[in-house]
Design an enzyme around this catalytic site. Sequence first.
Site, short mmCIF file in Angstrom:
data_model
loop_
_atom_site.label_atom_id
_atom_site.label_comp_id
_atom_site.label_asym_id
_atom_site.label_seq_id
_atom_site.Cartn_x
_atom_site.Cartn_y
_atom_site.Cartn_z
N GLY A 88 0.79 -1.23 0.00
CA GLY A 88 0.00 0.00 0.00
C GLY A 88 0.81 1.27 0.00
CE LYS A 109 7.51 1.09 6.75
NZ LYS A 109 8.09 0.43 7.96
CG ASP A 250 0.50 -8.48 6.62
OD1 ASP A 250 -0.01 -8.94 7.66
OD2 ASP A 250 0.78 -7.28 6.47
#
Length: 468
Positions: A88, A109, A250
């Site tokens: 995401g 990130k 995850d």
Amino acid sequence: MLFTPQHAIDELGDEFADPVSAAPFPETILRFRNDRAAAEIGLEDLDDAAWIRHFARFEPLPGAQPRPLALRYHGHQFRVYNPEIGDGRGFLFAQMLDENGRLMDLGTKGSGQTPYSRFGDGRLTLKGGVREILATEMLEALGVETSRTFSLIETGEQLHRGDEPSPTRSAVMVRLNHGHIRIGIFQRLAYFQDTENLKRLTGYVLRHYYGEEAKDDAPQRLLALVAERTARLAGQFMAAGFVHGVLNSDNINVSGESFDYGPWRFAPTWDPGFTAAYFDHAGLYAFGRQPEAIFWDVMQLASSLRLICDEAPLVAAMDRFPAAYTREVTAAVLWRLGLKPRNPEQDRALVQATERALTASKAPLDRFYFDAFGGQLPQSYGEPFAELRGLLAGYEPRKPRDHPYWEDSEPCSMLIEEVEAIWSRIAEQDDWSPLNAKIAAIRRMGEALQGSGDARHRWNEGRGEALA
């Protein structure tokens, strides 16, 4: 070495990832570049301008994949299944070989929104990036298999976060690690009953992260390997006194390498109930429950593989974890104590005595390991350490205390107060000298602990690893 780009991820096909683009950042201020890690993949000669082009503007590296890929995955988050996650705020930027011939990934990130951002902005706070530098540097020095923080670049945006003072500064980070294949990727395929891609992914992981070609027993073989590697990681966390904080499925890499650091902390004492995340109200991922948490996540991999394998061999593969954990935590504690192993029974007794003494005394972990390195426990350690002192007498040091580090008055540590003090200097004065000094101190400690020719990082010896 020469930069050796790879395109292994292309073997998996379009079902595993989505091409994405990086956010256009208003500023690019280079704050950290890991030249030691860069030298392992042939990128240490990039000048700062090229570094920023590649790791803030994300211009493709020569010969590497042309577009970033946001990987698709699901996962259990605090034991609740979530099918709406994925990369995401990050992506796979490039793959290459390291100096040992291992397949490595550069992943990001804070690089912007992707199809899996949901309501997030896809950004990273500068503080989050600084914290990840500190976590990965400390873990590497303490012998834990971890991703490395490769780059941190401040990006000139003001971010708002509900759990820290806002607005706060922004950054984009790049990490180097041995793959980004999470247990959650297998879970997603199982969720959709996609047996063909489960088989494809199983073969991919065996080939690129374990050096083996898939055979008829590929699912159980993979599960056995992952069980062993993750048991090792759990043991290393405990010896390091490290609390990851969010051991969701995850966040577990099937290569057995720790990555993706959020609310981590190092425990000041051997306190099994010590937690890192303020939102972990039940202590699910507390210090002493981390082996259980990692085992539970590997069980989710086993459950996913049941689509392509009978249950009995998967149960047998999972049964490797408890014995592997006992072996690995013993090896990791002995290593941090600076001792040569003797035999499994005596070594385990020594580690159990260490745990009992530390629990009873509440002695500072870093101080204890510093004082006890090589097996000579000072007399200032009293009655709770009597049993341990007797057991230590039968051990030989694995290396002498001849590094200048051992002459310091205090051990190098990474407690939350130190992390906050480093960040305060950056936030209030834009003073990066405490961070740079801390990185230098951590690496100096790592030299003292690991020494010349030390083989603690067994994963650096090659991609494959034989199992009994």
